[in-house]
Design an enzyme around this catalytic site. Sequence first.
Site, PDB file in Angstrom:
ATOM      1  N   SER A 169       0.892  -1.156  -0.064  1.00 58.72           N
ATOM      2  CA  SER A 169       0.151  -0.015   0.073  1.00 58.72           C
ATOM      3  C   SER A 169       0.640   1.270  -0.045  1.00 58.72           C
ATOM      4  O   SER A 169       1.666   1.393  -0.953  1.00 58.72           O
ATOM      5  CB  SER A 169      -1.125  -0.050   1.330  1.00 58.72           C
ATOM      6  OG  SER A 169      -2.205   0.766   1.214  1.00 58.72           O
ATOM      7  N   ASP A 264      -9.876  -3.589  -5.666  1.00 66.52           N
ATOM      8  CA  ASP A 264      -8.936  -2.490  -4.965  1.00 66.52           C
ATOM      9  C   ASP A 264      -9.077  -1.272  -5.701  1.00 66.52           C
ATOM     10  O   ASP A 264      -8.786  -1.321  -6.987  1.00 66.52           O
ATOM     11  CB  ASP A 264      -7.513  -3.032  -4.892  1.00 66.52           C
ATOM     12  CG  ASP A 264      -6.538  -2.261  -4.118  1.00 66.52           C
ATOM     13  OD1 ASP A 264      -6.923  -1.146  -3.511  1.00 66.52           O
ATOM     14  OD2 ASP A 264      -5.232  -2.377  -3.845  1.00 66.52           O
ATOM     15  N   HIS A 294      -7.972  -4.965  -1.034  1.00 70.09           N
ATOM     16  CA  HIS A 294      -6.920  -4.454  -0.541  1.00 70.09           C
ATOM     17  C   HIS A 294      -6.452  -4.827   0.814  1.00 70.09           C
ATOM     18  O   HIS A 294      -7.419  -4.719   1.802  1.00 70.09           O
ATOM     19  CB  HIS A 294      -7.049  -3.060  -0.406  1.00 70.09           C
ATOM     20  CG  HIS A 294      -5.898  -1.996  -0.356  1.00 70.09           C
ATOM     21  ND1 HIS A 294      -4.926  -1.676  -1.129  1.00 70.09           N
ATOM     22  CD2 HIS A 294      -5.179  -1.680   0.986  1.00 70.09           C
ATOM     23  CE1 HIS A 294      -3.635  -1.202  -0.708  1.00 70.09           C
ATOM     24  NE2 HIS A 294      -3.961  -0.915   0.592  1.00 70.09           N
TER      25      HIS A 294
END
Length: 335
Positions: A169, A264, A294
């Site tokens: 991320s 995501d 995610h």
Amino acid sequence: MRRPVLDRLDPRARPLVDALTRAFPDLGGAVTDAAEARRILAAAPASRKVPPAVGAVVDRTVPGPPGAPEIPVRLYVPDQDRHPAEPRPTVVFFHGGGYTLCGLDSHDATARALAARSGAVVVSVAYRLAPEHRFPAAVDDAYAALCWAAEESPALGGDPGAIVTAGDSSGGGLAAAVSLRARDEGGPAIASQVLLYPLLDAAQDTRSYRENAHGYFLTAAHLRWFWRQYLGADGRGAHPHASPLRAPDLRGLPPAYVLTAGCDPLRDEGLAYAARLRAAGRRVTTAHCPRMFHGFLGFPELLPDAVRALAGAAEAIESTGGGRKNSGGSGGGAG
């Protein structure tokens, strides 16, 4: 709880996403303060999962950027019986959390898994968080930690020709950003980068932002809040160290393993970055999990896709060695 009309999520993942959605702070809505969000997350019940075994775990600090405090890091040394070969790759790992949340403890299992599966030394970095420390503080810390790890790699049992930047991320965004800095500032030499559903562009204008705006745990509203915390009122989101996807030239960067998830909001920027790296002549391995969300890497005990994705990341790390296998060239990947 708002779900998409056409749910593309793997049915095995839906109960996880719903539980995470209930537990995660309503960022920008009921919860507007980063400190409060951190308190909510810290109060969540501790995981009962048994973390992957490694040979040793050491907490310490390393020098920060000029004028900044020292940086806490956690070193993971693989089990010598399972991975006796030295020197080994050294992974500099940056945790996710939108540059605002999380830390060494929240990503302990992921860092352990990468060390245990790849046989690499992993240096997990607790960079300064926003909004107390806005861009470029996190990038500066990440680069300082990278420079330390590269210099100390032989003392850690690592191969100085096999330095890997990695992260999930926002940590994936940092791994990409410090790769740009290392190229442009004369080092250290990075052999590969491992980008796990990376956050790469402050523009937030892709198709996946619209398709996955809600219903899959991480929402477009969450991401808008994270970017506001990180960039502040004056922005600078177009800077390549904030948005590596906007870097005008990706030539000369390390080869990459890029993981994306179909459900995501960050899916398309990860795919676009992989495509741009290939166009710049770099070898890229992609792994795409179309029915995952995610954060799914945190649940390998429940999701086969997480097991495969972690194995792919570990293989990318293990095959790194002074550029012998991953240097240059264009290449495709299996997704």
